[in-house]
Motif scaffolding. Structure first.
Motif, mmCIF file in Angstrom:
data_model
loop_
_atom_site.group_PDB
_atom_site.id
_atom_site.type_symbol
_atom_site.label_atom_id
_atom_site.label_comp_id
_atom_site.label_asym_id
_atom_site.label_seq_id
_atom_site.Cartn_x
_atom_site.Cartn_y
_atom_site.Cartn_z
ATOM 1 N N LEU A 148 0.832 -1.229 -0.661
ATOM 2 C CA LEU A 148 0.236 0.133 0.182
ATOM 3 C C LEU A 148 0.745 1.239 0.114
ATOM 4 O O LEU A 148 0.370 2.196 -0.579
ATOM 5 C CB LEU A 148 -0.822 -0.019 0.848
ATOM 6 C CG LEU A 148 -2.522 -0.945 1.037
ATOM 7 C CD1 LEU A 148 -3.035 -1.024 2.459
ATOM 8 C CD2 LEU A 148 -3.586 -0.638 -0.216
ATOM 9 N N SER A 149 1.845 1.411 0.649
ATOM 10 C CA SER A 149 2.764 2.803 0.908
ATOM 11 C C SER A 149 3.307 2.723 -1.057
ATOM 12 O O SER A 149 3.770 3.910 -0.736
ATOM 13 C CB SER A 149 3.305 2.247 1.944
ATOM 14 O OG SER A 149 4.251 1.246 1.563
ATOM 15 N N GLN A 150 3.970 1.362 -0.964
ATOM 16 C CA GLN A 150 4.388 1.261 -2.410
ATOM 17 C C GLN A 150 3.767 2.036 -3.220
ATOM 18 O O GLN A 150 4.054 2.918 -4.608
ATOM 19 C CB GLN A 150 5.135 -0.018 -2.724
ATOM 20 C CG GLN A 150 6.599 0.007 -1.940
ATOM 21 C CD GLN A 150 7.150 -1.338 -1.979
ATOM 22 O OE1 GLN A 150 6.549 -2.442 -3.064
ATOM 23 N NE2 GLN A 150 7.642 -2.152 -0.929
ATOM 24 N N ASP A 151 2.512 1.409 -3.500
ATOM 25 C CA ASP A 151 1.837 2.039 -4.746
ATOM 26 C C ASP A 151 0.663 3.207 -4.867
ATOM 27 O O ASP A 151 0.600 3.904 -5.561
ATOM 28 C CB ASP A 151 0.868 0.634 -4.923
ATOM 29 C CG ASP A 151 1.286 -0.591 -5.496
ATOM 30 O OD1 ASP A 151 2.353 -0.560 -5.709
ATOM 31 O OD2 ASP A 151 1.613 -1.716 -5.038
ATOM 32 N N TYR A 152 0.853 3.332 -3.116
ATOM 33 C CA TYR A 152 -0.254 4.709 -3.088
ATOM 34 C C TYR A 152 0.432 5.392 -2.042
ATOM 35 O O TYR A 152 -0.430 5.703 -0.655
ATOM 36 C CB TYR A 152 -1.833 4.075 -2.358
ATOM 37 C CG TYR A 152 -2.288 3.137 -3.229
ATOM 38 C CD1 TYR A 152 -3.172 3.806 -4.609
ATOM 39 C CD2 TYR A 152 -1.863 1.990 -3.218
ATOM 40 C CE1 TYR A 152 -4.061 2.204 -5.576
ATOM 41 C CE2 TYR A 152 -2.958 0.717 -3.732
ATOM 42 C CZ TYR A 152 -3.727 1.315 -5.387
ATOM 43 O OH TYR A 152 -4.126 -0.106 -5.842
ATOM 44 N N PRO A 153 2.021 6.624 -2.551
ATOM 45 C CA PRO A 153 1.810 6.653 -1.851
ATOM 46 C C PRO A 153 2.085 8.568 -1.100
ATOM 47 O O PRO A 153 1.932 8.558 0.084
ATOM 48 C CB PRO A 153 3.294 7.324 -2.357
ATOM 49 C CG PRO A 153 3.313 7.278 -3.718
ATOM 50 C CD PRO A 153 2.401 5.972 -3.682
ATOM 51 N N GLU A 154 0.239 8.861 -1.123
ATOM 52 C CA GLU A 154 -0.139 10.013 -1.552
ATOM 53 C C GLU A 154 -1.639 9.870 -0.639
ATOM 54 O O GLU A 154 -1.371 10.127 0.619
ATOM 55 C CB GLU A 154 -0.927 10.918 -2.647
ATOM 56 C CG GLU A 154 -0.103 10.883 -3.780
ATOM 57 C CD GLU A 154 -0.742 11.891 -4.350
ATOM 58 O OE1 GLU A 154 -2.089 12.299 -4.888
ATOM 59 O OE2 GLU A 154 0.223 12.195 -5.478
ATOM 60 N N GLN A 155 -1.203 8.373 -0.079
ATOM 61 C CA GLN A 155 -2.734 7.721 1.148
ATOM 62 C C GLN A 155 -1.655 7.036 2.116
ATOM 63 O O GLN A 155 -2.891 6.889 3.331
ATOM 64 C CB GLN A 155 -3.496 6.935 -0.170
ATOM 65 C CG GLN A 155 -5.068 7.700 -0.854
ATOM 66 C CD GLN A 155 -3.661 7.932 -2.049
ATOM 67 O OE1 GLN A 155 -3.368 7.445 -3.060
ATOM 68 N NE2 GLN A 155 -4.401 8.713 -2.350
ATOM 69 N N PHE A 156 -1.062 6.322 2.070
ATOM 70 C CA PHE A 156 -0.476 5.114 2.689
ATOM 71 C C PHE A 156 1.107 5.595 3.223
ATOM 72 O O PHE A 156 2.510 6.296 2.008
ATOM 73 C CB PHE A 156 -0.214 4.082 2.559
ATOM 74 C CG PHE A 156 -2.150 3.653 2.250
ATOM 75 C CD1 PHE A 156 -3.314 3.915 3.964
ATOM 76 C CD2 PHE A 156 -2.741 3.527 1.018
ATOM 77 C CE1 PHE A 156 -3.914 3.092 2.961
ATOM 78 C CE2 PHE A 156 -3.710 3.250 0.733
ATOM 79 C CZ PHE A 156 -4.567 2.882 2.435
ATOM 80 N N GLU A 157 1.755 5.583 4.486
ATOM 81 C CA GLU A 157 3.037 5.878 4.257
ATOM 82 C C GLU A 157 3.989 4.975 5.564
ATOM 83 O O GLU A 157 2.961 4.645 6.501
ATOM 84 C CB GLU A 157 3.630 7.282 4.585
ATOM 85 C CG GLU A 157 2.903 8.129 4.321
ATOM 86 C CD GLU A 157 3.363 10.105 5.046
ATOM 87 O OE1 GLU A 157 4.409 10.056 5.166
ATOM 88 O OE2 GLU A 157 2.659 10.474 4.893
ATOM 89 N N LEU A 158 4.641 4.093 5.239
ATOM 90 C CA LEU A 158 5.429 3.168 6.227
ATOM 91 C C LEU A 158 6.833 3.689 6.760
ATOM 92 O O LEU A 158 7.597 3.710 5.749
ATOM 93 C CB LEU A 158 5.198 1.603 5.877
ATOM 94 C CG LEU A 158 6.168 0.648 6.471
ATOM 95 C CD1 LEU A 158 5.284 0.907 7.680
ATOM 96 C CD2 LEU A 158 6.352 -0.758 6.058
ATOM 97 N N ARG A 159 6.809 3.562 7.612
ATOM 98 C CA ARG A 159 8.590 4.421 7.852
ATOM 99 C C ARG A 159 8.844 3.274 9.119
ATOM 100 O O ARG A 159 8.571 2.316 10.342
ATOM 101 C CB ARG A 159 8.933 5.586 9.187
ATOM 102 C CG ARG A 159 7.765 6.559 8.146
ATOM 103 C CD ARG A 159 7.743 7.790 8.494
ATOM 104 N NE ARG A 159 7.501 8.837 8.114
ATOM 105 C CZ ARG A 159 6.561 10.061 8.499
ATOM 106 N NH1 ARG A 159 6.472 10.098 9.504
ATOM 107 N NH2 ARG A 159 5.956 10.645 7.567
#
Length: 336
Positions: free
Chosen positions: A102-113
């Protein structure tokens, strides 16, 4: 990918549901031919840009509608989420897979750190911002499987592989098409597919399908499309709620068929989870009214022919017998 979310939709009560022209254009129409017989129809889940097959987890304009619908269903029936104790590793497996994609494909919606086991997850559409320790359930507000399953579109099953079979030992099923997680939980692949009509006649097809699924490898997922029909844009047509929707099958008339009847297509996606060796079986459901479907003339013609010639036992299994003739007659005007 930028997603514009539909607001103020409802998939129950006073239904309010709208497919934009983009949603109609990318709808996964499931019929490659003018006839239909139940089949395995598995294919490698390779990416196809600008389609529902672009990413492992498809997020579209109905994201907030469907996650809100899931939350309401869980509030009224928490048993729609089941995870057996031995599936905890698989749960963390799935959480990692979903957050990464999700964070890779939809970076405007999801972030993972990530800093080692210290993770920071941000879901902008749902306004979720949480820091937790990967593998430590106490650092999340709920079980990891439920936490991440509430944030994806579609139902999720985690299948444990043992004894030469697949077992439905975890599931988040709030949009079942006339079946029940509580009934199927803990069953084997052989057991929960027993009602499918063609299996009774050709066990060889079923056994080959199971053998294939057992051999899916990490990093090489597969997918298939399945379909049925639903009256109204209702996501939850589970066995538990039949008393709420069963009577709607008798409401279809030549005047309202285009508005009420929806083609319901499931994109079933099956990747192997790397740590636990469980198989993820996700069921991403797409709905389209017949009024929207006929904007594609080729779809209208083909659906007419498929439903007209559908074997009776399959029509009965899919629950469309009561209104099938009305739909076929209505669609015939587009197949001249």
């Amino acid at each position: 990918m930028t997603v514009q979310f539909n607001l103020n939709e409802s998939m129950r009560g006073q239904f309010k549901y709208h497919n934009s022209p983009l949603a109609i254009a990318r709808f996964p129409f499931p019929f490659p031919e003018d006839s239909y017989m139940y089949s395995v129809n598995l294919e490698p889940a390779t990416a196809k840009p600008d389609t529902v097959f672009a990413h492992w987890f498809d997020i579209d304009e109905h994201y907030l509608t469907e996650t809100n619908e899931r939350a309401m269903t869980l509030k009224s029936d928490p048993k729609r989420c089941v995870i057996m104790p031995h599936m905890q590793q698989a749960a963390w497996d799935f959480l990692e897979m979903a957050m990464e994609h999700l964070s890779q494909d939809y970076p405007e919606q999801f972030e993972l750190r990530r800093h080692g086991k210290q993770w920071h997850w941000i879901n902008h559409p749902m306004k979720i911002d949480v820091q937790f320790t990967f593998g430590d359930t106490s650092t999340l507000a709920m079980e990891p499987f439920e936490f991440i399953s509430r944030q994806v579109q579609g139902d999720i099953a985690l299948l444990d592989q043992r004894e030469g079979d697949l077992w439905m030992d975890a599931g988040m099923i709030t949009g079942a098409a006339d079946w029940s997680l509580n009934f199927d939980a803990g069953m084997s692949f052989r057991q929960w597919h027993a009602p499918v009509p063609q299996i009774a006649h050709d066990l060889g097809v079923f056994e080959r399908a199971l053998k294939f699924l057992l051999n899916i490898q990490v990093g090489h997922p597969y997918r298939r499309l399945n379909w049925t029909m639903t009256i109204n844009p209702r996501m939850d047509t589970s066995s538990e709620t039949y008393h709420l929707w069963g009577h709607e099958r008798c409401m279809v008339t030549p005047e309202n068929v285009g508005e009420l009847v929806h083609l319901r297509v499931e994109l079933q996606f099956m990747p192997r989870l790397p740590r636990s060796n469980a198989l993820l079986f996700s069921i991403r459901t797409y709905l389209i009214s017949l009024n929207d479907l006929i904007t594609h003339p080729d779809w209208a013609k083909r659906l007419h022919r498929v439903l007209r010639d559908l074997p009776e036992e399959i029509a009965e299994y899919k629950g469309i017998t009561r209104y099938r003739a009305t739909v076929v007659q209505w669609l015939s005007q587009f197949d001249q």
